[in-house]
Every structure is written in C-alpha cells, then in structure tokens.
Scaffold this motif. Structure first.
Motif, PDB file in Angstrom:
ATOM      1  N   GLU A  75       0.807  -1.219   0.000  1.00 30.39           N
ATOM      2  CA  GLU A  75       0.000   0.000   0.000  1.00 30.39           C
ATOM      3  C   GLU A  75       0.846   1.277   0.000  1.00 30.39           C
ATOM      4  OE1 GLU A  75      -3.017   1.960   3.089  1.00 30.39           O
ATOM      5  OE2 GLU A  75      -3.606  -0.044   2.432  1.00 30.39           O
ATOM      6  N   ASN A  76       1.990   1.253   0.688  1.00 31.86           N
ATOM      7  CA  ASN A  76       2.837   2.439   0.809  1.00 31.86           C
ATOM      8  C   ASN A  76       3.943   2.474  -0.255  1.00 31.86           C
ATOM      9  OD1 ASN A  76       4.186   0.234   1.913  1.00 31.86           O
ATOM     10  ND2 ASN A  76       5.324   1.504   3.358  1.00 31.86           N
ATOM     11  N   GLU A  77       3.756   1.764  -1.352  1.00 32.27           N
ATOM     12  CA  GLU A  77       4.775   1.681  -2.397  1.00 32.27           C
ATOM     13  C   GLU A  77       4.229   2.148  -3.740  1.00 32.27           C
ATOM     14  OE1 GLU A  77       7.418  -2.033  -0.706  1.00 32.27           O
ATOM     15  OE2 GLU A  77       5.865  -2.466  -2.195  1.00 32.27           O
ATOM     16  N   ARG A  78       5.139   2.668  -4.552  1.00 28.53           N
ATOM     17  CA  ARG A  78       4.825   3.063  -5.925  1.00 28.53           C
ATOM     18  C   ARG A  78       5.951   2.551  -6.806  1.00 28.53           C
ATOM     19  NH1 ARG A  78       1.072   3.578  -3.439  1.00 28.53           N
ATOM     20  NH2 ARG A  78      -0.122   5.402  -2.898  1.00 28.53           N
ATOM     21  N   VAL A  79       5.612   2.171  -8.030  1.00 25.47           N
ATOM     22  CA  VAL A  79       6.637   1.719  -8.961  1.00 25.47           C
ATOM     23  C   VAL A  79       6.971   2.872  -9.907  1.00 25.47           C
ATOM     24  CG1 VAL A  79       5.048   0.712 -10.660  1.00 25.47           C
ATOM     25  CG2 VAL A  79       7.395  -0.115 -10.515  1.00 25.47           C
ATOM     26  N   VAL A  80       8.268   3.045 -10.157  1.00 32.04           N
ATOM     27  CA  VAL A  80       8.771   4.100 -11.030  1.00 32.04           C
ATOM     28  C   VAL A  80       9.712   3.460 -12.036  1.00 32.04           C
ATOM     29  CG1 VAL A  80      10.161   6.213 -11.119  1.00 32.04           C
ATOM     30  CG2 VAL A  80       8.626   5.813  -9.179  1.00 32.04           C
ATOM     31  N   LEU A  81       9.561   3.816 -13.292  1.00 34.13           N
ATOM     32  CA  LEU A  81      10.475   3.312 -14.309  1.00 34.13           C
ATOM     33  C   LEU A  81      11.706   4.215 -14.326  1.00 34.13           C
ATOM     34  CD1 LEU A  81      10.792   1.120 -16.458  1.00 34.13           C
ATOM     35  CD2 LEU A  81       9.862   2.750 -18.116  1.00 34.13           C
ATOM     36  N   VAL A  82      12.853   3.635 -14.025  1.00 33.99           N
ATOM     37  CA  VAL A  82      14.105   4.394 -13.963  1.00 33.99           C
ATOM     38  C   VAL A  82      14.951   4.008 -15.164  1.00 33.99           C
ATOM     39  CG1 VAL A  82      16.190   4.837 -12.607  1.00 33.99           C
ATOM     40  CG2 VAL A  82      14.014   4.463 -11.440  1.00 33.99           C
ATOM     41  N   ASP A  83      15.509   5.021 -15.807  1.00 32.44           N
ATOM     42  CA  ASP A  83      16.381   4.756 -16.953  1.00 32.44           C
ATOM     43  C   ASP A  83      17.790   5.242 -16.654  1.00 32.44           C
ATOM     44  OD1 ASP A  83      15.641   7.561 -17.169  1.00 32.44           O
ATOM     45  OD2 ASP A  83      16.587   7.495 -19.145  1.00 32.44           O
ATOM     46  N   VAL A  84      18.735   4.661 -17.379  1.00 34.43           N
ATOM     47  CA  VAL A  84      20.124   5.097 -17.246  1.00 34.43           C
ATOM     48  C   VAL A  84      20.770   5.040 -18.621  1.00 34.43           C
ATOM     49  CG1 VAL A  84      21.009   2.804 -16.624  1.00 34.43           C
ATOM     50  CG2 VAL A  84      22.271   4.831 -15.945  1.00 34.43           C
ATOM     51  N   TYR A  85      21.506   6.097 -18.953  1.00 34.90           N
ATOM     52  CA  TYR A  85      22.215   6.204 -20.228  1.00 34.90           C
ATOM     53  C   TYR A  85      23.633   5.700 -20.000  1.00 34.90           C
ATOM     54  CZ  TYR A  85      24.009   8.267 -24.545  1.00 34.90           C
ATOM     55  OH  TYR A  85      24.597   8.459 -25.768  1.00 34.90           O
ATOM     56  N   MET A  86      23.936   4.520 -20.521  1.00 36.77           N
ATOM     57  CA  MET A  86      25.173   3.821 -20.198  1.00 36.77           C
ATOM     58  C   MET A  86      26.447   4.428 -20.791  1.00 36.77           C
ATOM     59  SD  MET A  86      24.368   1.690 -17.953  1.00 36.77           S
ATOM     60  CE  MET A  86      25.888   0.751 -17.830  1.00 36.77           C
ATOM     61  N   PRO A  87      26.443   5.036 -21.979  1.00 40.08           N
ATOM     62  CA  PRO A  87      27.709   5.609 -22.461  1.00 40.08           C
ATOM     63  C   PRO A  87      28.334   6.591 -21.473  1.00 40.08           C
ATOM     64  CG  PRO A  87      26.192   5.435 -24.285  1.00 40.08           C
ATOM     65  CD  PRO A  87      25.416   5.073 -23.030  1.00 40.08           C
ATOM     66  N   SER A  88      27.519   7.408 -20.788  1.00 45.60           N
ATOM     67  CA  SER A  88      28.080   8.327 -19.787  1.00 45.60           C
ATOM     68  C   SER A  88      28.673   7.574 -18.607  1.00 45.60           C
ATOM     69  CB  SER A  88      27.026   9.271 -19.225  1.00 45.60           C
ATOM     70  OG  SER A  88      26.042   9.563 -20.102  1.00 45.60           O
ATOM     71  N   ILE A  89      27.990   6.510 -18.185  1.00 43.47           N
ATOM     72  CA  ILE A  89      28.465   5.711 -17.057  1.00 43.47           C
ATOM     73  C   ILE A  89      29.785   5.044 -17.425  1.00 43.47           C
ATOM     74  CG2 ILE A  89      27.954   3.737 -15.555  1.00 43.47           C
ATOM     75  CD1 ILE A  89      26.085   6.146 -15.107  1.00 43.47           C
ATOM     76  N   ARG A  90      29.850   4.472 -18.610  1.00 37.17           N
ATOM     77  CA  ARG A  90      31.076   3.788 -19.045  1.00 37.17           C
ATOM     78  C   ARG A  90      32.243   4.753 -19.144  1.00 37.17           C
ATOM     79  NH1 ARG A  90      27.257   1.555 -23.109  1.00 37.17           N
ATOM     80  NH2 ARG A  90      26.376  -0.297 -22.115  1.00 37.17           N
ATOM     81  N   MET A  91      32.007   5.956 -19.671  1.00 34.38           N
ATOM     82  CA  MET A  91      33.092   6.944 -19.786  1.00 34.38           C
ATOM     83  C   MET A  91      33.561   7.397 -18.413  1.00 34.38           C
ATOM     84  SD  MET A  91      34.209   7.263 -22.749  1.00 34.38           S
ATOM     85  CE  MET A  91      35.296   8.616 -22.371  1.00 34.38           C
TER      86      MET A  91
END
Length: 134
Positions: A75-91
């Motif tokens: 009841e106290n939870e919500r789902v959120v779609l989270v995205d991540v752009y990997m080229p920035s992470i890899r660099m």
C-alpha cells in the motif's frame, strides 16, 4: 556484442512516515534511498548505472526488467520506471581513479614531503612518459 545504450528498470519507492524514501530494484537485488522524490530518483539512477556497469564489466547475465504492471506493491509503495544512459556511465568509469601503493626510500619520501610534491601527479606524469602517452 553491441552494448546497450539505455536500460529501463522498475524501481519500487517505499514511503514510511518520518523516514527517507527507500528505493529497491526487485530485478537486480539492490537498494538505495533519498531524502525526497528528486533525491531518491537521482540515487536510483546512479545505483542502476553502477550495478549494470558492474554486471557488464564482469560479463554477468543482465536480467530482463519486469514489466511495470507485474511489479508487486504494498500500500505504501509506488513503482517508477528508472532509466540510465550507459555511455556516460562507461566513460566515467574509464576516467575513475584507482589507488596504488608504492614503496620508496624514506629519505626520498621526506625530501618530497618537504617540497610539497604531489605524489599522484608525479607518478601519473612518469607513467605517461614511460608508456609514451603524452
């Protein structure tokens, strides 16, 4: 194998009175938190990038994300779609610093400290020169 540019995973935001917002990724078995929704989302995105980058680097299987309607919630939870752009992470990982232990004579250490030598910079410069990377 072509690397994925952007990942999308469901994150479960859990709200408890007087506490930070807990954020968990059911498909990845990891969690973080944030002081408010903006902070929680930023923390979630950073964690998602770190975890997926680690899985990629280790050659591990990256699990498929659960479709949003199939994520089980309290009841106290919500789902959120989270995205991540990997080229920035890899660099960012390419340029990250690593710690190395070096051994040198005590007299040389004392002389360098007296002259306020930046040990890291000297070692980097010497390695670049040795490896002909200038």
């Amino acid at each position: 194998m072509k690397k994925v540019e952007r990942y999308f995973y469901p994150a479960v935001f859990t709200y408890e009175q007087g506490q930070e917002i807990a954020v968990s990724f059911p498909d990845l078995g990891c969690a973080t938190s944030g002081t408010n929704e903006d902070d929680a989302l930023l923390s979630a995105r950073e964690l998602l990038g770190c975890v997926l980058n680690g899985l990629e680097e280790d050659g591990e299987n990256i699990p498929a994300p659960t479709p949003l309607p199939l994520v089980k919630l309290e009841e106290n939870e919500r789902v959120v779609l989270v995205d991540v752009y990997m080229p920035s992470i890899r660099m960012a990982q390419v340029n990250r610093s690593v710690s190395r232990t070096v051994t040198l004579p005590a007299w040389l250490n004392a002389a360098a400290l007296e002259r306020e030598v930046n040990f890291s910079q000297v070692l980097q410069d010497a390695l670049k020169e040795q490896l002909h990377l200038r």
